[in-house]
Design an enzyme around this catalytic site. Structure first.
Site, PDB file in Angstrom:
ATOM      1  N   LYS A 270       0.818  -1.216   0.000  1.00  0.00           N
ATOM      2  CA  LYS A 270       0.000   0.000   0.000  1.00  0.00           C
ATOM      3  C   LYS A 270       0.850   1.263   0.000  1.00  0.00           C
ATOM      4  O   LYS A 270       0.540   2.223  -0.696  1.00  0.00           O
ATOM      5  CB  LYS A 270      -0.908   0.054   1.247  1.00  0.00           C
ATOM      6  CG  LYS A 270      -2.025  -0.942   1.277  1.00  0.00           C
ATOM      7  CD  LYS A 270      -2.991  -0.691   2.427  1.00  0.00           C
ATOM      8  CE  LYS A 270      -2.356  -0.666   3.777  1.00  0.00           C
ATOM      9  NZ  LYS A 270      -3.313  -0.603   4.902  1.00  0.00           N
TER      10      LYS A 270
ATOM     11  N   LYS B 160       4.491   1.428  -0.065  1.00  0.00           N
ATOM     12  CA  LYS B 160       5.839   1.328  -0.650  1.00  0.00           C
ATOM     13  C   LYS B 160       6.944   1.606   0.372  1.00  0.00           C
ATOM     14  O   LYS B 160       8.009   2.128   0.044  1.00  0.00           O
ATOM     15  CB  LYS B 160       6.002   2.253  -1.868  1.00  0.00           C
ATOM     16  CG  LYS B 160       4.982   2.001  -2.957  1.00  0.00           C
ATOM     17  CD  LYS B 160       5.007   0.568  -3.433  1.00  0.00           C
ATOM     18  CE  LYS B 160       3.946   0.304  -4.478  1.00  0.00           C
ATOM     19  NZ  LYS B 160       3.236  -0.931  -4.291  1.00  0.00           N
TER      20      LYS B 160
END
Length: 131
Positions: A44, A46
């Site tokens: 979601k 990174k």
């Protein structure tokens, strides 16, 4: 008994997390919290969370307003989690407004206002700035 469910990463716990969990609990008798797994958080956002999933679930489970905690492995399984925990209502922050309306066919969905002036991303950025 009315069951409330909510989801989040709950990394670097702050007053905004406490506020939404306490307000969510006020909507029912039992509060179940899905804590995003490390892998889900990375997909979601990174980035890896500051605290690993085991520590985040332990922290959330220690809160008086929380009755049960589980690891959320996949966004695609949200409906399954809602059904598994027999949730009557899904509560999310209003930054997600409308994104979970798809679940209104299996439970009530409410979006609560976020606590102004605080976010995990901002806290992490501030900590990095001063290191």
């Amino acid at each position: 008994m009315r069951t409330v469910i909510t989801f989040g990463t709950f990394d670097v716990l702050h007053i905004g997390h406490i506020n939404i969990l306490q307000r969510a609990k006020a909507y029912g008798d039992r509060l179940v919290v899905g804590v995003s797994s490390d892998a889900l958080n990375f997909s979601k956002k990174k980035r890896n969370p500051v605290y690993p999933e085991f520590e985040r679930t332990s922290i959330i489970a220690a809160l008086n307003c929380v009755d049960e905690v589980f690891i959320e492995e996949s966004l695609e399984l949200k409906a399954d989690y809602i059904k598994k925990y027999k949730a009557d209502i899904l509560i999310m922050g209003n930054d997600w407004e409308g994104k979970f309306d798809v679940y209104k066919n299996i439970c009530e969905v409410r979006y609560l206002p976020r606590t102004e002036g605080i976010s995990t991303s901002e806290l992490i950025a501030m900590i990095k700035k001063y290191n």
